[in-house]
Design a protein around this motif. Sequence first.
Motif, PDB file in Angstrom:
ATOM      1  N   UNK B 302       0.788  -1.162   0.026  1.00 53.24           N
ATOM      2  CA  UNK B 302       0.128   0.060   0.128  1.00 53.24           C
ATOM      3  C   UNK B 302       0.890   1.299  -0.172  1.00 53.24           C
ATOM      4  N   UNK B 303       2.138   1.082   0.460  1.00 53.77           N
ATOM      5  CA  UNK B 303       2.845   2.480   0.630  1.00 53.77           C
ATOM      6  C   UNK B 303       3.508   2.681  -0.836  1.00 53.77           C
ATOM      7  N   UNK B 304       3.427   1.886  -1.923  1.00 60.20           N
ATOM      8  CA  UNK B 304       3.982   2.014  -3.080  1.00 60.20           C
ATOM      9  C   UNK B 304       2.732   2.508  -4.056  1.00 60.20           C
ATOM     10  N   UNK B 343      -2.344   3.723  -0.781  1.00 61.46           N
ATOM     11  CA  UNK B 343      -2.869   4.076   0.309  1.00 61.46           C
ATOM     12  C   UNK B 343      -2.013   4.272   1.599  1.00 61.46           C
ATOM     13  N   UNK B 344      -1.001   5.389   1.539  1.00 63.73           N
ATOM     14  CA  UNK B 344      -0.093   5.453   2.703  1.00 63.73           C
ATOM     15  C   UNK B 344      -0.631   5.395   4.199  1.00 63.73           C
ATOM     16  N   UNK B 345      -1.988   5.899   4.167  1.00 73.14           N
ATOM     17  CA  UNK B 345      -2.712   6.056   5.723  1.00 73.14           C
ATOM     18  C   UNK B 345      -2.794   4.550   5.911  1.00 73.14           C
ATOM     19  N   UNK B 346      -3.491   3.697   5.123  1.00 73.35           N
ATOM     20  CA  UNK B 346      -3.708   2.460   5.609  1.00 73.35           C
ATOM     21  C   UNK B 346      -2.479   1.274   5.673  1.00 73.35           C
ATOM     22  N   UNK B 347      -1.241   1.898   4.842  1.00 71.90           N
ATOM     23  CA  UNK B 347      -0.082   1.270   5.142  1.00 71.90           C
ATOM     24  C   UNK B 347       0.292   1.651   6.680  1.00 71.90           C
ATOM     25  N   UNK B 375      13.740   0.439  -9.851  1.00 73.71           N
ATOM     26  CA  UNK B 375      12.391   0.021  -9.416  1.00 73.71           C
ATOM     27  C   UNK B 375      12.723  -0.158  -7.847  1.00 73.71           C
ATOM     28  N   UNK B 376      13.844  -0.845  -7.478  1.00 70.90           N
ATOM     29  CA  UNK B 376      14.301  -0.905  -6.027  1.00 70.90           C
ATOM     30  C   UNK B 376      14.560   0.541  -5.361  1.00 70.90           C
ATOM     31  N   UNK B 377      15.150   1.413  -6.137  1.00 69.88           N
ATOM     32  CA  UNK B 377      15.306   2.975  -5.568  1.00 69.88           C
ATOM     33  C   UNK B 377      14.054   3.682  -5.359  1.00 69.88           C
ATOM     34  N   UNK B 378      13.057   3.487  -6.156  1.00 69.83           N
ATOM     35  CA  UNK B 378      11.665   4.191  -6.129  1.00 69.83           C
ATOM     36  C   UNK B 378      11.159   3.502  -4.925  1.00 69.83           C
ATOM     37  N   UNK B 379      10.924   2.352  -5.145  1.00 69.30           N
ATOM     38  CA  UNK B 379      10.376   1.504  -3.821  1.00 69.30           C
ATOM     39  C   UNK B 379      10.996   1.944  -2.645  1.00 69.30           C
ATOM     40  N   UNK B 380      12.068   2.151  -2.224  1.00 73.60           N
ATOM     41  CA  UNK B 380      12.844   2.483  -1.191  1.00 73.60           C
ATOM     42  C   UNK B 380      12.221   3.884  -0.871  1.00 73.60           C
ATOM     43  N   UNK B 381      12.298   4.783  -1.789  1.00 70.37           N
ATOM     44  CA  UNK B 381      11.920   6.251  -1.374  1.00 70.37           C
ATOM     45  C   UNK B 381      10.468   6.321  -0.815  1.00 70.37           C
ATOM     46  N   UNK B 384       9.595   4.615   2.167  1.00 72.39           N
ATOM     47  CA  UNK B 384      10.327   5.610   3.309  1.00 72.39           C
ATOM     48  C   UNK B 384       9.055   6.758   3.691  1.00 72.39           C
ATOM     49  N   UNK B 385       8.484   7.131   2.692  1.00 75.56           N
ATOM     50  CA  UNK B 385       7.299   8.023   3.275  1.00 75.56           C
ATOM     51  C   UNK B 385       6.363   7.532   4.502  1.00 75.56           C
ATOM     52  N   UNK B 386       6.186   6.174   4.431  1.00 78.45           N
ATOM     53  CA  UNK B 386       5.282   5.429   5.134  1.00 78.45           C
ATOM     54  C   UNK B 386       5.741   4.885   6.259  1.00 78.45           C
ATOM     55  N   UNK B 387       7.089   5.310   6.403  1.00 81.97           N
ATOM     56  CA  UNK B 387       7.726   4.731   7.637  1.00 81.97           C
ATOM     57  C   UNK B 387       8.425   3.391   7.499  1.00 81.97           C
TER      58      UNK B 387
END
Lengths: 313, 518
Positions: B302-304, B343-347, B375-381, B384-387
């Motif tokens: 959900x964070x992606x 859905x970062x809130x749900x995440x 793809x890994x770099x984007x996923x990491x970033x 991170x926004x969702x903690x």
Amino acid sequence: MMRFILQRLAMSLPTLLLISLMVFAIIRMVPGDPALLMLGDMADAQSLAATREALGLDQPMVMQFVIWLKAVLSGDLGFSITTNQAVLPLLLDRFSVSASIVLVSVLMAALIAVPLGLLSAWKQNSGLDFGVVAGATLLLSIPSFWLGLLLLYGFGIKLGWLPVVGYVAFGDNPWQALSYIVLPIVTLTLVELGAITRMARASAVEVLRLEYITHARAKGLSERAVLWRHALRNAFAPTLTLIGLILGNLLGGIAVLETVFTLPGLGRLMVDSIYARDYPVLQGCLLLVTFVYVLVNLLVDLLYPLFDPRVKL
Amino acid sequence: MNKAFLLAGGLSAVLTANAWADSTLTVALNADIRSTEPGVNRDTNSDAVILHLTEGLVAFREDASVGPLLAKDVQVSEDGLRYTFHLREGVKFQNGAPLTSAEVLWTWRRYLDPKTQWRCIGAFDGSGGTKVVDISAPDPLTVVFTLDKPSGLFLASTALPECGGSGIVHPDSVVADAWKAPIGTGPFKLGEWKPAQSIELLRFAGYTPREEAGPDGYTGNKSTKLDRIKLMVIPDPAAAKAALLSKNVDLLIDVTPLDANELAAVSGVKISSSGTMSISALLFQTRDPLLKDVRLREAIAYSLDTSQIVAALTDNRSKANASMVAVGSKYHQAVEDKGYGYDPVKARRLLAEAGYKGQPIKLLVNKRYPSIFDMGVFAQAMAKESGINLELETLEWGTQLERYQTGNFQMMAFPYSERLDPALSFDSVTGDKDKEPRKVWDNPQARQWLAEAMRESDPAKRQALFDQLHQQMIKDVPLIVMYNGNSISAHRDYVQGLRPWPVSKPRLWTVNLQAGRP
């Protein structure tokens, strides 16, 4: 002389054995499985086991080494895991490509750099000297792949004078062969020119300060005679050592240039065999490179007395 | 005009002049082929070349369905155990010999002999489910395959590119029990192969095309207007681009989106692209102490914002797809369109429920496939926004493949090569981890559905099974499917007739060279 050569060759045998053992062990310590690389993400357990067995990778490592060493001692370097080609002819074929470019380049670089270094030393602190030193430093600092790409862009794309990719063996078509190796040779010559010029200049500066040069001048010899007959021979000896090192180093493969110019040389073969974990090819490459190093150093040692009379074999 | 200039120009003309006729197409290959033996010592380039030289009984069409190729038609018995292939009349091998059932029998017996080390033997010897119990030739133009149990994948497995399309070859392809060179029935025959340099394919003058009006995937009418194809091995992408710009090659296959944008701006260069069935995904090790909690895996999903990631990775050429059923498949329906959503809130809520305290999670990436690294770099970033604390570890491809095979990872960005049937796609990720650690999804119910999908040949029933599999996979989150790949080619404008399709391999028999080629 012959005794010296035989001694040196005999001394290289333990080196080769040690290298072969190290190469065999180190490459197997690197994570990655050649069978898996062949099958990719579609590898199931059954086909993986079958491929490992077919490649002899299911045997204990010691057994694999003994089998390989026995074969090597009888002149058989095995077969490539990737392409199933016999390794020895493959190595010789690829080495001939690298060697033809390296030998011509180093020879050209030496023929230009040694007189240039001598001239620069003779005119030390003049405008010419500063120009030569600056040029040599520049060439020394340019990465070979960048220079190669620059030449490809200029002569291949912009001017369209030379092909930018491919290779034709000299025996197949000499004219076309030339067109394909001009740029790699020019690139390598320019890159090595810097190092050899600087060494030749430094050696010549040192020699020109020695008393025997002053003595030669006092005898009334012309500057040309002093330079070419007396200074050059002595100044060339250290440069010869450097040329030997460069040669040994480059004959081991010019992987970057071979990749840029798509040449089927030994360096590219070595890099490809590392990525594919092609153990027999990689082991063969490194054995060959070690042997070439030994030979080049021996050759330099044999040539040394010709230039420096203080050295006796 | 300066004489020296004239001389240089003349010399360069002599040196660089293509000694090739106008109908020679020069193509850049990023690596040499491994062998010329269909489906044995192979990789994707080897398959691409082989499929120009040999043909199987059936082949994939453009819509990824299977149609006859050397066969005129295929009849399946009511119990699904007997497949009868009637061969086309008048088909010749490249040595002039006519194609008969004897050669089909010889080829298939050789494939099914373990000594041949055919890559696909597992799909036919019972170890992968189905077993071919008998192959017979009642007459010179009929071949009958008998299976031990019905299979919905028999024809598809036969047609797979990685199996060399089960290409039928003449027995003279083998000399003294050793593979020599393929003598097939394809539109091209093998010319000279200079290892690490080039592969030459020559038009087969005696080729007998099918009756269809045009080509259709790997089948249809495959007659060609090219006399010769020269495939040049150019591993360095910069050198390949330079070769295209200098017209030393006519076609680059497998171009990155970044290079495609750069080349599209060059006069005389054109770009063609199409979605493929390869899959890029983030894999989870569901037995990891941290990631065994499905809430944490869900939170990562959900964070992606996968739509945004995929748009950036592919320069808007592909769209996000959360399903193992590829977008180009006829089985990709509305159900398969449903993924996780951003859905970062749900995440964050799921992370709190799972008691996640910011422990680092190692995400393995490689640089052999630049899009996988990105793809890994984007996923990491984004995570991170969702903690979520993803730590990238870059591995060399061989090392990553070993970690994948042994299941030794927490998370991994991974490219699955294209599987042209959804059952094969699900099979690549579904299984018993104790037996096959590389399988990321170990769910007994899913394994049962998959087994049914592999047996079933009725499209409606298969669709229902794929829908169930997709929905369950979204619930279990053993991996996050991101998108299906894109095959991008760059070519000179005089190269006509390129037909990109869901398989990321070129079909060069469709190409013709416009007059006026330099």
